[in-house]
Design a protein around this motif. Structure first.
Motif, PDB file in Angstrom:
ATOM      1  N   GLU A  50      37.696  37.203  43.105  1.00 40.89           N
ATOM      2  CA  GLU A  50      38.390  37.881  44.206  1.00 40.89           C
ATOM      3  C   GLU A  50      38.534  39.372  43.925  1.00 40.89           C
ATOM      4  OE1 GLU A  50      42.243  36.863  46.964  1.00 40.89           O
ATOM      5  OE2 GLU A  50      42.513  36.769  44.790  1.00 40.89           O
ATOM      6  N   GLN A  51      38.862  39.731  42.671  1.00 38.82           N
ATOM      7  CA  GLN A  51      38.985  41.145  42.319  1.00 38.82           C
ATOM      8  C   GLN A  51      37.639  41.849  42.421  1.00 38.82           C
ATOM      9  OE1 GLN A  51      40.817  40.461  38.436  1.00 38.82           O
ATOM     10  NE2 GLN A  51      42.655  41.523  39.117  1.00 38.82           N
ATOM     11  N   ALA A  52      36.571  41.181  42.014  1.00 40.27           N
ATOM     12  CA  ALA A  52      35.239  41.780  42.100  1.00 40.27           C
ATOM     13  C   ALA A  52      34.864  42.054  43.548  1.00 40.27           C
ATOM     14  CB  ALA A  52      34.215  40.865  41.440  1.00 40.27           C
ATOM     15  N   GLU A  53      35.159  41.094  44.432  1.00 36.10           N
ATOM     16  CA  GLU A  53      34.824  41.265  45.845  1.00 36.10           C
ATOM     17  C   GLU A  53      35.679  42.355  46.485  1.00 36.10           C
ATOM     18  OE1 GLU A  53      35.292  37.357  47.366  1.00 36.10           O
ATOM     19  OE2 GLU A  53      33.321  36.653  46.668  1.00 36.10           O
ATOM     20  N   SER A  54      36.949  42.453  46.061  1.00 36.99           N
ATOM     21  CA  SER A  54      37.815  43.513  46.603  1.00 36.99           C
ATOM     22  C   SER A  54      37.343  44.887  46.131  1.00 36.99           C
ATOM     23  CB  SER A  54      39.272  43.285  46.177  1.00 36.99           C
ATOM     24  OG  SER A  54      39.452  43.506  44.792  1.00 36.99           O
ATOM     25  N   LEU A  55      36.815  44.950  44.897  1.00 33.70           N
ATOM     26  CA  LEU A  55      36.296  46.214  44.386  1.00 33.70           C
ATOM     27  C   LEU A  55      35.083  46.670  45.191  1.00 33.70           C
ATOM     28  CD1 LEU A  55      36.439  48.397  42.160  1.00 33.70           C
ATOM     29  CD2 LEU A  55      34.925  46.958  40.791  1.00 33.70           C
ATOM     30  N   GLN A  56      34.248  45.725  45.603  1.00 36.49           N
ATOM     31  CA  GLN A  56      33.061  46.061  46.395  1.00 36.49           C
ATOM     32  C   GLN A  56      33.445  46.692  47.728  1.00 36.49           C
ATOM     33  OE1 GLN A  56      30.800  42.753  47.771  1.00 36.49           O
ATOM     34  NE2 GLN A  56      28.947  43.934  48.183  1.00 36.49           N
ATOM     35  N   LEU A  57      34.601  46.277  48.269  1.00 34.72           N
ATOM     36  CA  LEU A  57      35.027  46.768  49.579  1.00 34.72           C
ATOM     37  C   LEU A  57      35.707  48.131  49.521  1.00 34.72           C
ATOM     38  CD1 LEU A  57      36.473  43.438  51.048  1.00 34.72           C
ATOM     39  CD2 LEU A  57      34.228  44.455  51.473  1.00 34.72           C
ATOM     40  N   VAL A  58      35.991  48.630  48.309  1.00 29.81           N
ATOM     41  CA  VAL A  58      36.618  49.948  48.175  1.00 29.81           C
ATOM     42  C   VAL A  58      35.643  51.014  48.664  1.00 29.81           C
ATOM     43  CG1 VAL A  58      37.503  51.656  46.543  1.00 29.81           C
ATOM     44  CG2 VAL A  58      38.098  49.242  46.269  1.00 29.81           C
ATOM     45  N   THR A  59      36.096  51.832  49.585  1.00 33.67           N
ATOM     46  CA  THR A  59      35.229  52.875  50.144  1.00 33.67           C
ATOM     47  C   THR A  59      35.123  54.042  49.172  1.00 33.67           C
ATOM     48  OG1 THR A  59      37.122  53.833  51.302  1.00 33.67           O
ATOM     49  CG2 THR A  59      35.772  52.271  52.519  1.00 33.67           C
ATOM     50  N   GLY A  60      33.940  54.661  49.146  1.00 35.73           N
ATOM     51  CA  GLY A  60      33.707  55.785  48.255  1.00 35.73           C
ATOM     52  C   GLY A  60      32.628  55.455  47.244  1.00 35.73           C
ATOM     53  N   GLY A  61      32.352  56.423  46.395  1.00 32.10           N
ATOM     54  CA  GLY A  61      31.299  56.264  45.412  1.00 32.10           C
ATOM     55  C   GLY A  61      31.749  55.463  44.198  1.00 32.10           C
ATOM     56  N   ASP A  62      30.860  55.452  43.196  1.00 26.56           N
ATOM     57  CA  ASP A  62      31.152  54.695  41.984  1.00 26.56           C
ATOM     58  C   ASP A  62      32.391  55.214  41.256  1.00 26.56           C
ATOM     59  OD1 ASP A  62      29.077  53.024  42.463  1.00 26.56           O
ATOM     60  OD2 ASP A  62      27.705  53.896  40.994  1.00 26.56           O
TER      61      ASP A  62
END
Length: 351
Positions: A290-302
């Protein structure tokens, strides 16, 4: 692991709920032990009227119920840098002290001091600052010091110092039978528990390693092989987990690849690892699906995602060797679950 350092008075009040409940022998020791009350009036005067060479003096009241009221004075001028005097209040008087008006308490303590020094021709000035303690009513204390009450013994101090399951540890003056009711006893108990926690942590890590089958052969190559077919990739982030479960709380491993980074980030990483780091660099952390998927949805660059990973999620990055030592069981679980199954690759969240 948790280190509990609350005073015995808080444990006796049962204001902290432990789940599961503390062992019966520890609860019984807490009930048997005594927790006394000692209040103080700290005063700062314009000058040291009681004598530069005098650091302790006392006064005994004629009334038995007031024997503990301002019976002892500590001159702290030799260590505080100012004309500080502390009056102690113990026993029954300490209980009454809790509900007394501070101005009345100050009036009484000055009366005692003037009764001692005025007949000697020494003028006792009014203090320029005063503080009254009320440890009995303090919800973070409910008293001042532990003691061996009737039906209690020094063994109860040892029982209170026992840890629970190698996870919950106890420190404080009420956990040391050698130096109870002292500040240095509390300090030494903290060093003792730090040593115990370190020992318990090492023991758990060794047991975890011993529990792994010998033929798993978990190493850096195993890790590199698993990330050839990640479950999730976005930017410089890759994530692998157990494909046999769809539980969002199941744990997995994320790899972050640093092809390049700014000076500030590089300095932060080098400070974290306490050594120079060469790019390109691959670091890892353990997190839930769940944390990995939420991180993917964070807008912006790396950089934005990395900041979210370390600051918002509170996760720390580690090198491959540290991950193998720390997460060998998780790595073996993921590797075992992938044997004999098709290697579906998910890129940017799409199968």
């Amino acid at each position: 692991m948790v280190l509990c350092t609350v005073p015995l008075g808080v444990l006796k009040k049962r204001t902290i709920r432990f789940e599961p409940e503390l062992p019966g022998r520890k609860l019984a020791a807490i009930e048997r032990m005594g927790f006394g009350l000692l209040n103080k009036v700290a005063m700062v005067f314009p000058h040291v009227f009681w004598g530069e060479d005098l650091d302790t003096f006392g006064c005994l009241s004629e009334h038995s119920n007031k024997r503990g009221e301002f019976f002892l004075f500590y001159g702290n001028h030799t260590v505080s840098g100012g004309a500080a005097l502390i009056a102690l209040v113990a026993g029954e008087a300490a209980q009454m002290f809790e509900n007394s008006d501070p101005s009345m308490l100050l009036h009484r303590v000055l009366s005692v001091l003037r009764g001692i020094y005025n007949p000697k021709g020494v003028d006792v000035p009014d203090p320029i600052q005063t503080i009254c303690t009320r440890w009995g009513g303090d919800p973070f204390s409910y008293g001042s010091y532990s003691h061996v009450r009737v039906q209690s013994s020094g063994n109860d101090y040892d029982i209170l110092a026992e840890n629970v399951g190698g996870r919950l540890f106890f420190a404080g003056e009420a956990t040391t039978r050698q130096y109870p009711a002292t500040m240095h006893g509390a300090f030494l108990s903290g060093l003792r528990e730090a040593s115990r926690i370190l020992s318990a942590n090492r023991s758990q890590q060794n047991n975890s390693r011993k529990s792994l089958p010998k033929n798993l052969g978990i190493n850096n190559d195993t890790l590199i092989g698993l990330f050839k077919w990640p479950d999730l990739t976005f930017g410089n982030f890759s994530f692998i987990s157990n494909p046999l479960t769809e539980d969002p709380n199941s744990m997995g491993i994320m790899r972050v690849t640093f092809d390049s980074c700014g000076d500030d980030l590089k300095e932060e990483l080098e400070n974290s690892f306490q050594r120079p780091l060469n790019l390109p660099l691959q670091l890892y952390t353990v997190l839930s699906r769940e944390q990995a998927e939420s991180l993917q949805l964070v807008t912006g660059g790396d950089d934005i995602k990395l900041s979210h990973l370390t600051r918002n999620l509170g996760l720390k990055l580690m090198g491959p060797s540290a991950l193998v030592n720390f997460g060998s069981s998780l790595i073996s679980t993921i590797a075992s679950s992938r044997k004999g199954r098709g290697r579906n690759r998910v890129t940017s969240g799409k199968i």
